[in-house]
Design an enzyme around this catalytic site. Sequence first.
Site, short mmCIF file in Angstrom:
data_model
loop_
_atom_site.label_atom_id
_atom_site.label_comp_id
_atom_site.label_asym_id
_atom_site.label_seq_id
_atom_site.Cartn_x
_atom_site.Cartn_y
_atom_site.Cartn_z
N ASP A 61 0.85 -1.19 0.00
CA ASP A 61 0.00 0.00 0.00
C ASP A 61 0.89 1.24 0.00
O ASP A 61 2.11 1.15 -0.05
CB ASP A 61 -0.94 -0.03 1.20
CG ASP A 61 -0.19 -0.01 2.52
OD1 ASP A 61 0.01 1.09 3.08
OD2 ASP A 61 0.21 -1.09 3.00
N HIS A 63 1.57 -8.59 -4.35
CA HIS A 63 0.57 -7.63 -3.90
C HIS A 63 1.30 -6.31 -3.63
O HIS A 63 1.76 -6.04 -2.52
CB HIS A 63 -0.12 -8.15 -2.63
CG HIS A 63 -1.24 -7.25 -2.17
ND1 HIS A 63 -2.50 -7.28 -2.74
CD2 HIS A 63 -1.29 -6.30 -1.20
CE1 HIS A 63 -3.28 -6.39 -2.13
NE2 HIS A 63 -2.56 -5.78 -1.20
N ASP A 89 1.10 -17.03 -6.08
CA ASP A 89 1.65 -15.88 -6.80
C ASP A 89 0.50 -15.15 -7.49
O ASP A 89 0.27 -15.28 -8.69
CB ASP A 89 2.69 -16.34 -7.82
CG ASP A 89 3.43 -15.18 -8.47
OD1 ASP A 89 3.37 -14.06 -7.90
OD2 ASP A 89 4.04 -15.37 -9.54
N GLU A 149 2.27 -10.35 -0.32
CA GLU A 149 2.54 -8.92 -0.20
C GLU A 149 4.01 -8.72 0.16
O GLU A 149 4.71 -9.66 0.54
CB GLU A 149 1.66 -8.27 0.87
CG GLU A 149 1.74 -6.75 0.86
CD GLU A 149 0.73 -6.06 1.77
OE1 GLU A 149 0.59 -4.83 1.68
OE2 GLU A 149 0.08 -6.76 2.56
#
Length: 572
Positions: free
Chosen positions: A186, A496, A542, A551
């Site tokens: 993020d 991710h 994956d 992530e």
Amino acid sequence: MSRLIGVYGILVLLFTFGCKEEAPPNDGTFSNQIRLNQIGYYPGATKKAVVITESEISNFRIIESNSGETVFSGEISGPFIWELAGEQVRIADFSELTNEGSYQLYIEELGYSFPFEVKDHVLLPVFHGSIKALYYQRAGMALKEKYASKWKRALGHPDDSVIFHTSSGKKTGFLKSPKGWYDAGDYNKYVVNASFPLGQYFLLEEQYPKCVTDGDLNIPESGNDISDYLDELKYEMDWVLTMQDEDGGLFHKLTTKNFEGMVMPHEAINQRYIVGKGTAASLDFAGAAAQAARVFMPYDSIYAKRCLQAAKKAYSWSVENPEVEFVNPEDISTGQYGDTDFDDEFFWARTQLYVTTTDNTYLDKLNKEEIDFTYSAGDGWTKFMRFMGIFSLLENKSLIPDELYNSLREGLLHTADDLAAKSKTNDYFQCVDDFQWGSNSDVLNTAMIIAQAYRLEKKPEYLDAVRQAADYVLGTNAVGYSFVTGFGDNPPMFIHHRQSAADGIVDPVPGLLSGGPNYDRQDMSDGVIYPENVAPMKSWTDHEDSYASNEICLNWNSPLTYILGFLEQESK
């Protein structure tokens, strides 16, 4: 039975019953049933491949990639039943192969393995890549093609006027809080998970100063006569310093209210907030900032003093506010990084402040603490800083009483012995048998403990265990992936990670460590699919939606960098 004969500097194996038939030419395909370190091995290292098969196979060969010649051959041991991996396996041990070169392992029934090298400094490119990954995570800076190559991107998140959320204790106003690294997949920035990784990064610099030199990483600061490593760490430290309130306490995080979509940084334009304040963030910052003062003193004494003063203020605030737990406000749903027990954080902060200042006020507290040397999977950013404090005290024997030093040494060596013993019997030769969120960081954090034991006592079994932890994350594992993006012939391609998902480039940003198998698979509730009845060591996929297993995160890359740097220095 076999024997090795040297011919023109290349090892050639002859079977006692005659020469073995040469392997067929490699057609460019590789067998994922042969699991090994896809980067390679130091010449003197243990070298083991795990072969996944229920067939009766007995022999393997090592083929020199350029010539196609067989340079080593041996017998395969097993079979072994590995329950954590859900596999029947055999082991090909080629530790006797010490000549430098590029090779593949060949088994007649299965074909060729992924290629690998044997040479000095074999892990140096991955080491540098794991640090350069931090540059790609920079907030508040455009990544220029000169430094970022095809991963260039526009500036995102200048964070020059971030609104105070009411949880911060501020009713109005803005904070200028630029720089820093995005924490994970993020685009938010978290003080706990900036400070703790910085401590691991700083440890490497203290133990192996200048293991990265100016210009090694090709970043904007290259050429300033300071290590690129310290330049990169300072970019994060500069941000964390901005998150300290006037009273000394640390705001917990800089974040949007909800996670952004899978877009590029400059397209993630939702309002960002300064959220919360707490004891964990303040103590973690105190530990990292006190350590930063030591690390930066030879290069910038003014900056070092600023870090130390900030560390003292954060610690004082924590003493006055020893139980301020951070919990996400109702309108905030991003990473919480919560904790309810601050004993480990207090211990880390005191150790770093004492080593930096030699103020007995901190030592008196340390002498009264009962130290837990137990490592538990999932410790990570909630408890592993306890070990970081132990490491620093052991590095500074002359500063602490003999009784304390001997207690720390004995406790650490006992834990390291237990972990090293596990690595000899555990599936895939690593120390972890409980696969939680970020299990790859658990593998590497246990390796850090063993690495400190090796610095105290140069036992070969310690170094071997650390090397096999690196083997694990680079391909010798139950899914047959090198877990570091951009390195190895079978790395993750769909991590991710918002930039990697949104930039239109096939290859993900390189040098980032995937979280690894996670048996809890929390993302199944969001539609991520794993194999049916999946074994713990195979609870990984994956897929870019798999935040639970695939992530990336700062506190996963930091022990990776430490272990790779340690091995590069200790394998000379």
